[in-house]
Design a protein around this motif. Structure first.
Motif, PDB file in Angstrom:
ATOM      1  N   ILE A  19      43.880  68.601  82.558  1.00  0.00           N
ATOM      2  CA  ILE A  19      44.499  67.793  83.612  1.00  0.00           C
ATOM      3  C   ILE A  19      45.582  68.571  84.327  1.00  0.00           C
ATOM      4  CG2 ILE A  19      46.343  66.044  83.593  1.00  0.00           C
ATOM      5  CD1 ILE A  19      43.400  64.994  84.300  1.00  0.00           C
ATOM      6  N   LEU A  20      46.159  69.585  83.677  1.00  0.00           N
ATOM      7  CA  LEU A  20      47.196  70.392  84.318  1.00  0.00           C
ATOM      8  C   LEU A  20      46.688  71.041  85.599  1.00  0.00           C
ATOM      9  CD1 LEU A  20      48.994  72.023  81.261  1.00  0.00           C
ATOM     10  CD2 LEU A  20      49.879  70.269  82.818  1.00  0.00           C
ATOM     11  N   VAL A  21      45.383  71.314  85.675  1.00  0.00           N
ATOM     12  CA  VAL A  21      44.802  71.873  86.904  1.00  0.00           C
ATOM     13  C   VAL A  21      45.000  70.873  88.045  1.00  0.00           C
ATOM     14  CG1 VAL A  21      42.654  72.607  88.016  1.00  0.00           C
ATOM     15  CG2 VAL A  21      43.127  73.279  85.654  1.00  0.00           C
ATOM     16  N   ALA A  22      44.703  69.604  87.784  1.00  0.00           N
ATOM     17  CA  ALA A  22      44.886  68.568  88.802  1.00  0.00           C
ATOM     18  C   ALA A  22      46.363  68.339  89.105  1.00  0.00           C
ATOM     19  CB  ALA A  22      44.237  67.264  88.349  1.00  0.00           C
ATOM     20  N   VAL A  23      47.217  68.396  88.086  1.00  0.00           N
ATOM     21  CA  VAL A  23      48.658  68.184  88.281  1.00  0.00           C
ATOM     22  C   VAL A  23      49.230  69.289  89.175  1.00  0.00           C
ATOM     23  CG1 VAL A  23      50.908  68.167  87.120  1.00  0.00           C
ATOM     24  CG2 VAL A  23      48.994  66.891  86.143  1.00  0.00           C
ATOM     25  N   ILE A  24      48.932  70.535  88.826  1.00  0.00           N
ATOM     26  CA  ILE A  24      49.464  71.666  89.598  1.00  0.00           C
ATOM     27  C   ILE A  24      48.854  71.681  91.000  1.00  0.00           C
ATOM     28  CG2 ILE A  24      49.534  74.198  89.736  1.00  0.00           C
ATOM     29  CD1 ILE A  24      49.724  74.135  86.615  1.00  0.00           C
ATOM     30  N   GLY A  25      47.558  71.421  91.102  1.00  0.00           N
ATOM     31  CA  GLY A  25      46.909  71.379  92.405  1.00  0.00           C
ATOM     32  C   GLY A  25      47.487  70.292  93.297  1.00  0.00           C
ATOM     33  N   SER A  26      47.723  69.112  92.733  1.00  0.00           N
ATOM     34  CA  SER A  26      48.300  68.007  93.503  1.00  0.00           C
ATOM     35  C   SER A  26      49.733  68.312  93.923  1.00  0.00           C
ATOM     36  CB  SER A  26      48.276  66.720  92.685  1.00  0.00           C
ATOM     37  OG  SER A  26      46.961  66.354  92.379  1.00  0.00           O
ATOM     38  N   LEU A  27      50.485  68.929  93.016  1.00  0.00           N
ATOM     39  CA  LEU A  27      51.863  69.290  93.346  1.00  0.00           C
ATOM     40  C   LEU A  27      51.894  70.330  94.462  1.00  0.00           C
ATOM     41  CD1 LEU A  27      54.857  68.958  92.707  1.00  0.00           C
ATOM     42  CD2 LEU A  27      54.603  70.720  90.964  1.00  0.00           C
ATOM     43  N   GLY A  91      52.071  61.119  87.957  1.00  0.00           N
ATOM     44  CA  GLY A  91      51.360  60.100  87.183  1.00  0.00           C
ATOM     45  C   GLY A  91      50.351  60.698  86.222  1.00  0.00           C
ATOM     46  N   LEU A  92      49.562  61.652  86.699  1.00  0.00           N
ATOM     47  CA  LEU A  92      48.588  62.301  85.806  1.00  0.00           C
ATOM     48  C   LEU A  92      49.286  63.001  84.649  1.00  0.00           C
ATOM     49  CD1 LEU A  92      45.956  63.892  88.223  1.00  0.00           C
ATOM     50  CD2 LEU A  92      45.659  61.929  86.711  1.00  0.00           C
ATOM     51  N   TYR A  93      50.404  63.667  84.954  1.00  0.00           N
ATOM     52  CA  TYR A  93      51.135  64.363  83.893  1.00  0.00           C
ATOM     53  C   TYR A  93      51.628  63.370  82.846  1.00  0.00           C
ATOM     54  CZ  TYR A  93      54.317  67.465  81.490  1.00  0.00           C
ATOM     55  OH  TYR A  93      54.947  68.193  80.521  1.00  0.00           O
TER      56      TYR A  93
END
Length: 187
Positions: A19-27, A91-93
């Motif tokens: 999920i960190l991929v989505a967190v970093i990408g979203s950030l 939120g994902l984090y």
């Protein structure tokens, strides 16, 4: 067999870190949008400086006014989109990795960024997305040319639907209080 189960469950549990991929990408997407909108704001401010110029005709001033209002609506839209991406990343984090200690313990921080469930995340995102849709409708209404009475009817219908959506999203946050539970306010 117990060792294999333990190893598999450990690997399965640690797979949540993907999920960190989505967190970093979203950030990063949020930061990119905020940067682009900030550049748009600086360009907009440069154009506005000419608004008071005596060289502008009334017609040119009206065109500048209308385009400025339209650009401001686009800026609001951009900032809201950046906010969606930021809320999504946080939120994902919080849901998959760990609670954000600074958000929980800080009394001055906004509770909108504290996510406890997937429903919390969906609710917060839905509200911001609704605001983006409202701003987009406003932008389209500014540029709409009313050519027939049905166009005015369509615009009125769109406004009524937006009002209903706002009412329903607000009503969902505040459940109705039972008639006898008005806490003694005398009404």
């Amino acid at each position: 067999m117990k060792l294999i189960e333990t190893l598999f469950e450990g690997a399965l549990w640690n797979s949540r870190f993907v999920i960190l991929v989505a967190v970093i990408g979203s950030l990063l997407a949020s930061l990119a949008i905020f940067y682009m909108v900030s550049v748009d704001v600086s360009i907009l401010l440069q154009h506005i400086l000419h608004y008071g110029s005596s060289e502008l005709t009334a017609e040119a001033r009206k065109v500048l006014h209308d385009s400025t209002v339209s650009h401001i609506v686009e800026v609001v839209d951009g900032f809201l989109l950046g906010t969606v991406m930021l809320i999504f990343a946080l939120g994902l984090y919080e849901l998959f990795i760990s609670d954000i200690d600074h958000a929980e313990g800080n009394k001055s921080s906004s509770k909108i960024l504290v996510i406890h469930s997937l429903d919390d995340l969906k609710s917060r995102l839905a509200k911001v997305i609704l605001m983006i849709m409202i701003v987009t409708l406003f932008e389209e209404a500014l540029n709409m040319k009313l050519e027939s009475p049905i166009d005015l009817l369509y615009m009125g219908g769109a406004i009524a639907l937006v009002a209903a959506a706002l009412y329903l999203s607000h009503a969902g946050d505040h459940p109705k209080v039972a008639h006898g539970d008005d806490q003694g306010d005398g009404h």
